[in-house]
Write a protein that holds these residues in place. Structure first.
Motif, PDB file in Angstrom:
ATOM      1  N   LEU A  90       0.844  -1.202   0.000  1.00  0.00           N
ATOM      2  CA  LEU A  90       0.000   0.000   0.000  1.00  0.00           C
ATOM      3  C   LEU A  90       0.876   1.248   0.000  1.00  0.00           C
ATOM      4  O   LEU A  90       0.631   2.191  -0.756  1.00  0.00           O
ATOM      5  CB  LEU A  90      -0.908  -0.004   1.231  1.00  0.00           C
ATOM      6  N   SER A  91       1.914   1.245   0.820  1.00  0.00           N
ATOM      7  CA  SER A  91       2.821   2.389   0.914  1.00  0.00           C
ATOM      8  C   SER A  91       3.566   2.623  -0.392  1.00  0.00           C
ATOM      9  O   SER A  91       3.659   3.758  -0.878  1.00  0.00           O
ATOM     10  CB  SER A  91       3.818   2.170   2.057  1.00  0.00           C
ATOM     11  N   LEU A  92       4.108   1.560  -0.972  1.00  0.00           N
ATOM     12  CA  LEU A  92       4.856   1.693  -2.222  1.00  0.00           C
ATOM     13  C   LEU A  92       3.962   2.196  -3.358  1.00  0.00           C
ATOM     14  O   LEU A  92       4.355   3.102  -4.108  1.00  0.00           O
ATOM     15  CB  LEU A  92       5.484   0.355  -2.611  1.00  0.00           C
ATOM     16  N   ARG A  93       2.787   1.616  -3.457  1.00  0.00           N
ATOM     17  CA  ARG A  93       1.871   2.060  -4.521  1.00  0.00           C
ATOM     18  C   ARG A  93       1.403   3.491  -4.284  1.00  0.00           C
ATOM     19  O   ARG A  93       1.223   4.258  -5.237  1.00  0.00           O
ATOM     20  CB  ARG A  93       0.678   1.117  -4.616  1.00  0.00           C
ATOM     21  N   GLY A  94       1.190   3.856  -3.020  1.00  0.00           N
ATOM     22  CA  GLY A  94       0.794   5.221  -2.712  1.00  0.00           C
ATOM     23  C   GLY A  94       1.869   6.228  -3.099  1.00  0.00           C
ATOM     24  O   GLY A  94       1.583   7.269  -3.695  1.00  0.00           O
ATOM     25  N   VAL A  95       3.130   5.920  -2.784  1.00  0.00           N
ATOM     26  CA  VAL A  95       4.240   6.790  -3.169  1.00  0.00           C
ATOM     27  C   VAL A  95       4.317   6.890  -4.692  1.00  0.00           C
ATOM     28  O   VAL A  95       4.453   7.990  -5.248  1.00  0.00           O
ATOM     29  CB  VAL A  95       5.577   6.294  -2.573  1.00  0.00           C
ATOM     30  N   ASP A  96       4.198   5.753  -5.383  1.00  0.00           N
ATOM     31  CA  ASP A  96       4.238   5.759  -6.852  1.00  0.00           C
ATOM     32  C   ASP A  96       3.166   6.682  -7.434  1.00  0.00           C
ATOM     33  O   ASP A  96       3.442   7.511  -8.306  1.00  0.00           O
ATOM     34  CB  ASP A  96       4.013   4.349  -7.409  1.00  0.00           C
ATOM     35  N   ARG A  97       1.953   6.502  -6.943  1.00  0.00           N
ATOM     36  CA  ARG A  97       0.829   7.255  -7.496  1.00  0.00           C
ATOM     37  C   ARG A  97       0.931   8.742  -7.174  1.00  0.00           C
ATOM     38  O   ARG A  97       0.682   9.585  -8.039  1.00  0.00           O
ATOM     39  CB  ARG A  97      -0.489   6.691  -6.956  1.00  0.00           C
ATOM     40  N   LEU A  98       1.264   9.064  -5.940  1.00  0.00           N
ATOM     41  CA  LEU A  98       1.346  10.481  -5.576  1.00  0.00           C
ATOM     42  C   LEU A  98       2.515  11.176  -6.256  1.00  0.00           C
ATOM     43  O   LEU A  98       2.404  12.338  -6.659  1.00  0.00           O
ATOM     44  CB  LEU A  98       1.436  10.636  -4.060  1.00  0.00           C
ATOM     45  N   PHE A 166       9.521  10.537   0.430  1.00  0.00           N
ATOM     46  CA  PHE A 166       9.738   9.863  -0.852  1.00  0.00           C
ATOM     47  C   PHE A 166       8.852  10.447  -1.951  1.00  0.00           C
ATOM     48  O   PHE A 166       9.265  10.529  -3.108  1.00  0.00           O
ATOM     49  CB  PHE A 166       9.534   8.354  -0.710  1.00  0.00           C
ATOM     50  N   VAL A 167       7.645  10.867  -1.600  1.00  0.00           N
ATOM     51  CA  VAL A 167       6.768  11.502  -2.596  1.00  0.00           C
ATOM     52  C   VAL A 167       7.385  12.818  -3.057  1.00  0.00           C
ATOM     53  O   VAL A 167       7.543  13.062  -4.259  1.00  0.00           O
ATOM     54  CB  VAL A 167       5.355  11.743  -2.022  1.00  0.00           C
ATOM     55  N   PHE A 168       7.746  13.681  -2.112  1.00  0.00           N
ATOM     56  CA  PHE A 168       8.245  15.001  -2.479  1.00  0.00           C
ATOM     57  C   PHE A 168       9.676  14.969  -2.999  1.00  0.00           C
ATOM     58  O   PHE A 168      10.105  15.886  -3.685  1.00  0.00           O
ATOM     59  CB  PHE A 168       8.100  15.969  -1.303  1.00  0.00           C
ATOM     60  N   ALA A 170      10.743  12.554  -5.044  1.00  0.00           N
ATOM     61  CA  ALA A 170      10.759  11.647  -6.200  1.00  0.00           C
ATOM     62  C   ALA A 170      11.510  12.219  -7.399  1.00  0.00           C
ATOM     63  O   ALA A 170      12.287  11.513  -8.046  1.00  0.00           O
ATOM     64  CB  ALA A 170       9.328  11.278  -6.596  1.00  0.00           C
ATOM     65  N   ARG A 171      11.288  13.488  -7.708  1.00  0.00           N
ATOM     66  CA  ARG A 171      11.969  14.075  -8.874  1.00  0.00           C
ATOM     67  C   ARG A 171      13.475  14.130  -8.665  1.00  0.00           C
ATOM     68  O   ARG A 171      14.251  13.831  -9.564  1.00  0.00           O
ATOM     69  CB  ARG A 171      11.424  15.473  -9.168  1.00  0.00           C
ATOM     70  N   MET A 172      13.885  14.532  -7.476  1.00  0.00           N
ATOM     71  CA  MET A 172      15.311  14.604  -7.174  1.00  0.00           C
ATOM     72  C   MET A 172      15.937  13.216  -7.222  1.00  0.00           C
ATOM     73  O   MET A 172      17.002  13.021  -7.810  1.00  0.00           O
ATOM     74  CB  MET A 172      15.511  15.242  -5.795  1.00  0.00           C
ATOM     75  N   LEU A 173      15.249  12.228  -6.639  1.00  0.00           N
ATOM     76  CA  LEU A 173      15.773  10.866  -6.645  1.00  0.00           C
ATOM     77  C   LEU A 173      15.868  10.320  -8.069  1.00  0.00           C
ATOM     78  O   LEU A 173      16.847   9.670  -8.423  1.00  0.00           O
ATOM     79  CB  LEU A 173      14.880   9.961  -5.790  1.00  0.00           C
ATOM     80  N   ALA A 174      14.859  10.588  -8.889  1.00  0.00           N
ATOM     81  CA  ALA A 174      14.860  10.100 -10.267  1.00  0.00           C
ATOM     82  C   ALA A 174      16.011  10.695 -11.070  1.00  0.00           C
ATOM     83  O   ALA A 174      16.547  10.059 -11.979  1.00  0.00           O
ATOM     84  CB  ALA A 174      13.530  10.412 -10.942  1.00  0.00           C
ATOM     85  N   ALA A 175      16.405  11.925 -10.743  1.00  0.00           N
ATOM     86  CA  ALA A 175      17.520  12.561 -11.441  1.00  0.00           C
ATOM     87  C   ALA A 175      18.863  12.000 -10.997  1.00  0.00           C
ATOM     88  O   ALA A 175      19.859  12.133 -11.714  1.00  0.00           O
ATOM     89  CB  ALA A 175      17.480  14.070 -11.199  1.00  0.00           C
ATOM     90  N   GLN A 176      18.911  11.374  -9.816  1.00  0.00           N
ATOM     91  CA  GLN A 176      20.169  10.906  -9.248  1.00  0.00           C
ATOM     92  C   GLN A 176      20.415   9.407  -9.400  1.00  0.00           C
ATOM     93  O   GLN A 176      21.558   8.964  -9.430  1.00  0.00           O
ATOM     94  CB  GLN A 176      20.222  11.250  -7.757  1.00  0.00           C
ATOM     95  N   THR A 177      19.329   8.635  -9.456  1.00  0.00           N
ATOM     96  CA  THR A 177      19.493   7.179  -9.433  1.00  0.00           C
ATOM     97  C   THR A 177      18.287   6.506 -10.075  1.00  0.00           C
ATOM     98  O   THR A 177      17.332   7.167 -10.484  1.00  0.00           O
ATOM     99  CB  THR A 177      19.701   6.693  -7.973  1.00  0.00           C
ATOM    100  N   ASP A 178      18.311   5.205 -10.155  1.00  0.00           N
ATOM    101  CA  ASP A 178      17.241   4.429 -10.779  1.00  0.00           C
ATOM    102  C   ASP A 178      16.021   4.381  -9.863  1.00  0.00           C
ATOM    103  O   ASP A 178      16.106   3.849  -8.747  1.00  0.00           O
ATOM    104  CB  ASP A 178      17.761   3.007 -11.045  1.00  0.00           C
ATOM    105  N   PRO A 179      14.867   4.909 -10.308  1.00  0.00           N
ATOM    106  CA  PRO A 179      13.668   4.904  -9.477  1.00  0.00           C
ATOM    107  C   PRO A 179      13.243   3.496  -9.033  1.00  0.00           C
ATOM    108  O   PRO A 179      12.719   3.332  -7.928  1.00  0.00           O
ATOM    109  CB  PRO A 179      12.602   5.542 -10.367  1.00  0.00           C
ATOM    110  N   ALA A 180      13.471   2.498  -9.861  1.00  0.00           N
ATOM    111  CA  ALA A 180      13.111   1.126  -9.484  1.00  0.00           C
ATOM    112  C   ALA A 180      13.951   0.652  -8.294  1.00  0.00           C
ATOM    113  O   ALA A 180      13.458  -0.052  -7.408  1.00  0.00           O
ATOM    114  CB  ALA A 180      13.284   0.181 -10.673  1.00  0.00           C
ATOM    115  N   GLU A 181      15.219   1.045  -8.282  1.00  0.00           N
ATOM    116  CA  GLU A 181      16.091   0.688  -7.160  1.00  0.00           C
ATOM    117  C   GLU A 181      15.659   1.408  -5.887  1.00  0.00           C
ATOM    118  O   GLU A 181      15.671   0.837  -4.798  1.00  0.00           O
ATOM    119  CB  GLU A 181      17.553   1.018  -7.483  1.00  0.00           C
ATOM    120  N   VAL A 182      15.288   2.671  -6.020  1.00  0.00           N
ATOM    121  CA  VAL A 182      14.815   3.438  -4.864  1.00  0.00           C
ATOM    122  C   VAL A 182      13.550   2.795  -4.304  1.00  0.00           C
ATOM    123  O   VAL A 182      13.408   2.633  -3.084  1.00  0.00           O
ATOM    124  CB  VAL A 182      14.555   4.916  -5.246  1.00  0.00           C
TER     125      VAL A 182
END
Length: 197
Positions: A90-98, A166-168, A170-182
């Motif tokens: 639930l948490s992972l899907r919620g972060v993905d969606r938000l 993790f929601v807020f 997400a953009r910074m993390l995606a620019a730095q590393t693989d979102p699937a790994e995060v």
């Protein structure tokens, strides 16, 4: 309080839909009662009678959006293993969606300062909704023995704050590393945090 008002009537839904369209186009600060009423095909007085003012209307909009998201996620994760597994998923899907939500993305892009009080000072209605959903699954996991016995109130707040980060971020993390790994690392973090020791 506006967030508790029944917003399922046709005119309420039209007003909320119009507010959503306006925020997506021009942001929160430039969304006006006049523009929302015009888009919804109602008078400004109808908007004011139903929602009070634009700020309360926007609270009702976010409450509706988060409520629908949480209901959808609960349906998707219901019956997925034990309580801990459901809470992690639930948490992972919620972060993905938000993180991918266009309304939240627009708020972050155009009006990020409006979000700051809800990250550092107080919890809003939408956050309380999310925390309540987390608490319900947390209680299930504690009841079935898959989540360690602990102070459910404290754990609910910890989870909310971690997931918001993790929601807020997400953009910074995606620019730095693989979102699937995060995402995988977040899953490990949550699972180990909740597991019986």
């Amino acid at each position: 309080m506006t967030s508790l008002r029944n917003t399922n009537s046709g005119s309420d839904a039209a007003i909320l839909d119009a507010a959503r369209e306006s925020v997506l186009q021009v942001g929160v600060r430039r969304t006006t009662a006049t523009e929302v009423a015009r888009r919804a095909g109602v008078s400004r007085m109808t908007l004011y009678r139903r929602f009070g003012d634009v700020e309360q209307l926007l609270v009702a909009l976010l409450t509706r959006e988060i409520g629908a998201l949480l209901a959808d996620l609960a349906g998707q994760t219901d019956g997925l293993g034990n309580g801990r597994q459901r809470l992690v998923e639930l948490s992972l899907r919620g972060v993905d969606r938000l993180a991918a939500d266009p309304l939240l993305a627009r708020l972050i892009e155009l009006d990020p300062e409006l979000l700051l009080p809800y990250l550092v000072d107080r919890a809003g209605t939408s956050q309380l909704q999310a925390r309540s959903a987390l608490a319900a699954v947390l209680a299930e996991g504690q009841a079935d023995g898959s989540i360690r016995p602990t102070d459910s109130d404290a754990v609910g707040w910890v989870l909310l704050v971690v997931l918001q980060a993790f929601v807020f971020g997400a953009r910074m993390l995606a620019a730095q590393t693989d979102p699937a790994e995060v995402r995988a690392e977040l899953g490990i973090l949550l699972d180990r945090y909740l597991a019986v020791r």
